[in-house]
Design an enzyme around this catalytic site. Structure first.
Site, PDB file in Angstrom:
ATOM      1  N   CYS A 127       4.609   8.568 -10.801  1.00  0.00           N
ATOM      2  CA  CYS A 127       6.257   8.340 -10.531  1.00  0.00           C
ATOM      3  C   CYS A 127       6.799   7.882 -11.593  1.00  0.00           C
ATOM      4  O   CYS A 127       7.920   8.411 -11.310  1.00  0.00           O
ATOM      5  CB  CYS A 127       5.499   7.036  -9.819  1.00  0.00           C
ATOM      6  SG  CYS A 127       5.004   5.963 -10.676  1.00  0.00           S
ATOM      7  N   ARG A 142      14.470  -4.876  -5.153  1.00  0.00           N
ATOM      8  CA  ARG A 142      13.183  -5.091  -5.695  1.00  0.00           C
ATOM      9  C   ARG A 142      12.866  -5.642  -6.771  1.00  0.00           C
ATOM     10  O   ARG A 142      13.188  -6.176  -7.378  1.00  0.00           O
ATOM     11  CB  ARG A 142      13.626  -3.711  -7.808  1.00  0.00           C
ATOM     12  CG  ARG A 142      12.704  -3.343  -8.633  1.00  0.00           C
ATOM     13  CD  ARG A 142      12.339  -1.703  -9.089  1.00  0.00           C
ATOM     14  NE  ARG A 142      12.485  -0.524  -8.612  1.00  0.00           N
ATOM     15  CZ  ARG A 142      11.632  -0.249  -9.407  1.00  0.00           C
ATOM     16  NH1 ARG A 142      11.813   0.223 -10.575  1.00  0.00           N
ATOM     17  NH2 ARG A 142      11.341   1.573  -9.019  1.00  0.00           N
ATOM     18  N   GLN A 171       8.893   5.486  -3.239  1.00  0.00           N
ATOM     19  CA  GLN A 171       7.892   6.632  -3.816  1.00  0.00           C
ATOM     20  C   GLN A 171       7.274   7.349  -3.494  1.00  0.00           C
ATOM     21  O   GLN A 171       6.798   8.846  -3.992  1.00  0.00           O
ATOM     22  CB  GLN A 171       7.015   5.867  -5.220  1.00  0.00           C
ATOM     23  CG  GLN A 171       6.353   6.994  -5.816  1.00  0.00           C
ATOM     24  CD  GLN A 171       7.367   7.560  -7.022  1.00  0.00           C
ATOM     25  OE1 GLN A 171       8.595   6.649  -7.929  1.00  0.00           O
ATOM     26  NE2 GLN A 171       7.898   8.687  -6.815  1.00  0.00           N
ATOM     27  N   ASP A 177      -0.238   6.874 -12.943  1.00  0.00           N
ATOM     28  CA  ASP A 177       0.889   5.614 -13.233  1.00  0.00           C
ATOM     29  C   ASP A 177       0.493   4.883 -14.314  1.00  0.00           C
ATOM     30  O   ASP A 177      -1.129   4.965 -14.494  1.00  0.00           O
ATOM     31  CB  ASP A 177       0.706   4.444 -11.757  1.00  0.00           C
ATOM     32  CG  ASP A 177       2.341   3.897 -12.160  1.00  0.00           C
ATOM     33  OD1 ASP A 177       2.930   3.863 -13.269  1.00  0.00           O
ATOM     34  OD2 ASP A 177       2.427   2.823 -11.089  1.00  0.00           O
TER      35      ASP A 177
HETATM   36  N1   CP Z   1       9.686   5.857 -10.051  1.00  0.00           N
HETATM   37  C1   CP Z   1       9.985   4.412 -10.326  1.00  0.00           C
HETATM   38  O1   CP Z   1      10.472   3.676  -9.330  1.00  0.00           O
HETATM   39  O2   CP Z   1      10.961   4.987 -11.134  1.00  0.00           O
HETATM   40  P1   CP Z   1      12.175   3.838 -11.834  1.00  0.00           P
HETATM   41  O3   CP Z   1      11.171   2.549 -12.322  1.00  0.00           O
HETATM   42  O4   CP Z   1      13.446   4.376 -12.672  1.00  0.00           O
HETATM   43  O5   CP Z   1      12.790   3.598 -10.495  1.00  0.00           O
HETATM   44  N1  NVA Z   2       3.880   0.645 -11.183  1.00  0.00           N
HETATM   45  C1  NVA Z   2       4.491   0.706 -12.069  1.00  0.00           C
HETATM   46  C2  NVA Z   2       5.764   1.179 -11.809  1.00  0.00           C
HETATM   47  C3  NVA Z   2       7.441   2.087 -11.979  1.00  0.00           C
HETATM   48  C4  NVA Z   2       7.576   2.612 -10.905  1.00  0.00           C
HETATM   49  C5  NVA Z   2       5.712  -0.741 -11.919  1.00  0.00           C
HETATM   50  O1  NVA Z   2       4.684  -1.190 -11.034  1.00  0.00           O
HETATM   51  O2  NVA Z   2       5.655  -0.994 -13.473  1.00  0.00           O
END
Ligand code: CP
Ligand code: NVA
Length: 318
Positions: free
Chosen positions: A275, A114, A144, A235
């Protein structure tokens, strides 16, 4: 049941050893098979033991769902996870990514990353000799999208021809919904304010991949976006890394809250998805979040089943 398992295994065999950096790294057939396997795992129709494999999690951003669902998925596959937060590894002190990726490949069987830039994820995939999975970048959130369409399939059955409306920022989540939805034959309508559209290249890519005549559209009126849709999705307006733009974005997104009035424009059996994490009173009203159409917590659970299927497929455990 044995025949179904064999069919899924055959459909997923090309994914063994492969990266999953984008929704487009799976074909339409593979994406559907991943959802089928996820459903089988969820309902206890399949058990897969990969025999003590190790997943490394390299997370530069915060996470609750992705982190924990990957950890639990790996445990259910008979394996384990090591948390490689860059703040506690030498990465945080400047050790090059190319060295880190090669070293971690000697210990781990798969890596989930990530981070901010998609290019950094691609660099991990280049240097690692094990499969690398996108656990969210600024460009995409493909894991997701798998959980999202599994949730939609559970609610409404066969996906081709259904419509998912996404109301909000044309961000990473929107991009993966467009690409994964296109592969699954789902019409995807993005409703966003001018200046917050998804990237034109992603729109073009989604349209070129669309199966079963699915349409991928971007509109600036949230009511037009949700008209007759079977799922309404939103979102946050400011994603991780955009916190400084919060106030400006709240102004730009006025009128884009998924509230009771907006979901009345959708199909009468429409489900509501998010999400998470959610900002109640911004992109979603408290009533819709907790209302009868909400499948948001089923959707969060489905992260576990979808990622368990994905891990089994990329580690060739079927
Ligand atoms: N939806 C999602 O990716 O949540 P987190 O940021 O908690 O992993
Ligand atoms: N669009 C959001 C999604 C989090 C799961 C972000 O990138 O922070």
């Amino acid at each position: 049941m044995a025949t179904a398992a064999a069919g899924v295994a055959a459909a997923l065999s090309p994914l063994s050893g492969c990266d999953y950096l984008s929704s487009t790294d799976c074909s339409a057939t593979e994406t559907s098979a991943l959802l089928e396997l996820a459903g089988q795992l969820k309902h206890g129709d399949r058990r897969i033991d990969l025999g003590n494999r190790v997943l490394g999690l390299i997370f530069t951003k915060a996470s609750t769902r992705t982190r924990v669902s990957f950890q639990v998925a790996m445990a259910r596959l008979g394996g384990q996870t090591v948390d490689l937060n860059p703040q506690v590894t030498q990465l945080g002190r400047g050790e090059p990514l190319e060295d880190t990726a090669r070293v971690l490949s000697r210990y781990c069987d798969v890596l989930a990353v990530r981070t901010f830039a998609q290019q950094e994820l691609m660099d991990y995939a280049h240097w690692a000799s094990v499969p690398v999975i996108n656990a969210l970048t600024d460009l995409e959130h493909p894991c997701q999208a798998l959980a999202d369409f599994l949730t939609m399939q559970e609610a409404h059955g066969d996906l081709p021809g259904q419509t998912l409306a996404y109301v909000g920022d044309g961000n990473n989540v929107a991009h993966s919904l467009m690409l994964c939805g296109a592969l699954l034959g789902v019409n995807v309508r993005i409703g966003c304010p001018e200046g917050f559209e998804p990237l034109p290249g992603v729109l073009e890519q989604a349209r070129s991949l669309a199966q079963h005549g699915a349409s991928i559209d971007v509109v600036t009126d949230p009511r037009e976006a949700v008209q007759g849709a079977q799922a309404v999705y939103t979102d946050v307006w400011a994603s991780m890394g955009q916190e400084a733009e919060q106030v400006q974005r709240e102004q730009a997104f006025a009128g884009f809250c998924v509230d009771e009035a907006l979901i009345r424009q959708a199909s009468s059996n429409a489900i509501v998805l998010h999400c998470l994490p959610a900002h109640r009173g911004e992109e979603i009203s408290p009533g819709v979040m907790e209302g009868s159409a909400s499948r948001i917590f089923d959707q969060a659970e489905n992260r576990l089943h979808a990622q368990q299927a994905l891990l089994a497929a990329v580690m060739g455990g079927l």
